[in-house]
Write an enzyme that holds these catalytic residues in place. Structure first.
Site, PDB file in Angstrom:
ATOM      1  CG  ASP A   1     -21.062  30.579  31.846  1.00 44.85           C
ATOM      2  OD1 ASP A   1     -21.548  29.889  30.923  1.00 44.85           O
ATOM      3  OD2 ASP A   1     -20.868  30.142  32.993  1.00 44.85           O
TER       4      ASP A   1
ATOM      5  CG  HIS B   1     -24.504  29.354  35.433  1.00 43.47           C
ATOM      6  ND1 HIS B   1     -25.221  30.010  36.391  1.00 43.47           N
ATOM      7  CD2 HIS B   1     -23.311  29.044  36.021  1.00 43.47           C
ATOM      8  CE1 HIS B   1     -24.512  30.114  37.496  1.00 43.47           C
ATOM      9  NE2 HIS B   1     -23.339  29.528  37.292  1.00 43.47           N
TER      10      HIS B   1
ATOM     11  NE  ARG C   1     -23.860  32.408  41.834  1.00 38.77           N
ATOM     12  CZ  ARG C   1     -23.225  31.305  41.495  1.00 38.77           C
ATOM     13  NH1 ARG C   1     -22.563  31.247  40.345  1.00 38.77           N
ATOM     14  NH2 ARG C   1     -23.238  30.241  42.290  1.00 38.77           N
TER      15      ARG C   1
ATOM     16  CD  GLU D   1     -27.789  32.052  35.406  1.00 36.54           C
ATOM     17  OE1 GLU D   1     -27.940  30.881  35.813  1.00 36.54           O
ATOM     18  OE2 GLU D   1     -26.716  32.671  35.478  1.00 36.54           O
TER      19      GLU D   1
ATOM     20  CG  ASP E   1      -9.725  39.100  46.528  1.00 33.80           C
ATOM     21  OD1 ASP E   1     -10.318  39.487  47.550  1.00 33.80           O
ATOM     22  OD2 ASP E   1      -9.900  37.980  46.002  1.00 33.80           O
TER      23      ASP E   1
END
Length: 311
Positions: free
Chosen positions: A252, A284, A228, A257, A169
């Site tokens: 996903d 999603h 995303r 989209e 991270d």
């Protein structure tokens, strides 16, 4: 406070807010034009992602004290403008983190064990055991990019599978523990067998996974993206699958989209992806469970209550 809800929410939010003394207008079918016309009279807005919270809209919201985002992503909200106006932003990542974590793990297990392919074949009377031989998760090294609510929840779900967990991270340090190794991005790329993406969409992450970036992984990897879609393009996924850099993908989210708004290139690349048996799709819905639908409300209302205790 007077609160306008502009997206579909579990109706439990109405009683939760009213119990705290708020006046609530639930208007999930409201248009942007109607929001622009009415927003000046509200102190609170609760949204999902239907309507961008851009400067045009926010300038009309002269009494606005807070926005509650029923979800995790903040990419459709003008955060800088909110900050200049002192408008508080609440989001409910804690409300759907468990759902996202379970979905990511479920997708990975389905991919490893060829569950979707096997199911389709058996329904057609095809009994192909060898062609559906799977992989075990145990013993693999799973890399997590982004160790916020979603990344941490995913790591917890992995704990019982005897895997090695690496996490990177860029904006968070000191989170390593007995189960999770906090590592650099380069070390994650050197050692991961699986990469699960848990980062928000920002100018920095948009298109981050170029062909060259994915080529930087030392081993062929399985990819999970429940974050995303815009962080990696259809084209890059296809190229890396063709070249064996990716062994498979759980998607996903997609770079676009709205199927009806695909460019010609996106349409062609998506059709190629859709033919692949080592790609698992979902629309999603990773954070979209019956349970998270209520949990999101609970998180939002608790945040509002804590910040505005006397409203």
């Amino acid at each position: 406070m007077k609160i306008l809800i502009i997206d579909e929410m579990h109706l439990s939010i109405m009683d939760m807010l009213k119990l705290e003394g708020h006046e609530v207008n639930y208007a999930p079918k409201i248009t942007r034009a109607e929001i622009l016309d009415q927003v000046a009279s509200y102190e609170g807005l609760i949204i999902r992602s239907k309507t961008p919270m851009d400067r045009e809209l926010l300038e009309k919201a002269s009494q606005l004290k807070f926005i509650g985002r029923a979800g995790a992503g903040l990419d459709q909200i003008d955060l800088k403008y909110l900050e200049t106006k002192g408008v508080k932003l609440f989001h409910a990542a804690k409300g759907n983190r468990d759902a996202v974590a379970e979905h990511a793990l479920g997708g990975l297990l389905a991919l490893f064990n060829q569950v979707i392919k096997a199911d389709r074949e058996v329904r057609k009377g095809i009994w192909d055991r060898e062609g559906n031989r799977g992989h075990e998760l145990m013993g693999k090294t799973v890399g997590i990019m982004g160790f916020g609510n979603m990344g941490e929840a995913f790591a917890k779900r992995l704990a019982g599978f005897d895997v090695r967990i690496l996490a990177y991270d860029k904006y968070k340090l000191g989170f390593g523990n007995g189960q999770v190794e906090e590592v650099s991005w380069e070390k994650l790329k050197e050692e991961a067998d699986v990469l699960s993406i848990h980062v928000p969409l920002t100018p920095e992450t948009r298109g981050f996974f170029t062909l060259e970036e994915v080529k930087g992984f030392k081993k062929p990897i399985w990819l999970i993206n429940t974050a995303r879609g815009e962080v990696i393009s259809f084209s890059t996924i296809n190229q890396t699958l063709d070249q064996g850099i990716l062994r498979g993908a759980v998607l996903d989210v997609l770079e676009n989209e709205k199927f009806q708004k695909f460019t010609d290139s996106q349409k062609e690349e998506f059709e190629r992806l859709a033919q692949r048996e080592n790609v698992v799709f979902s629309p999603h819905v990773a954070g979209w469970t019956f349970e998270s639908y209520v949990k999101i409300n609970e998180v939002l209302v608790e945040n509002i209550k804590e910040f505005f205790p006397n409203s």
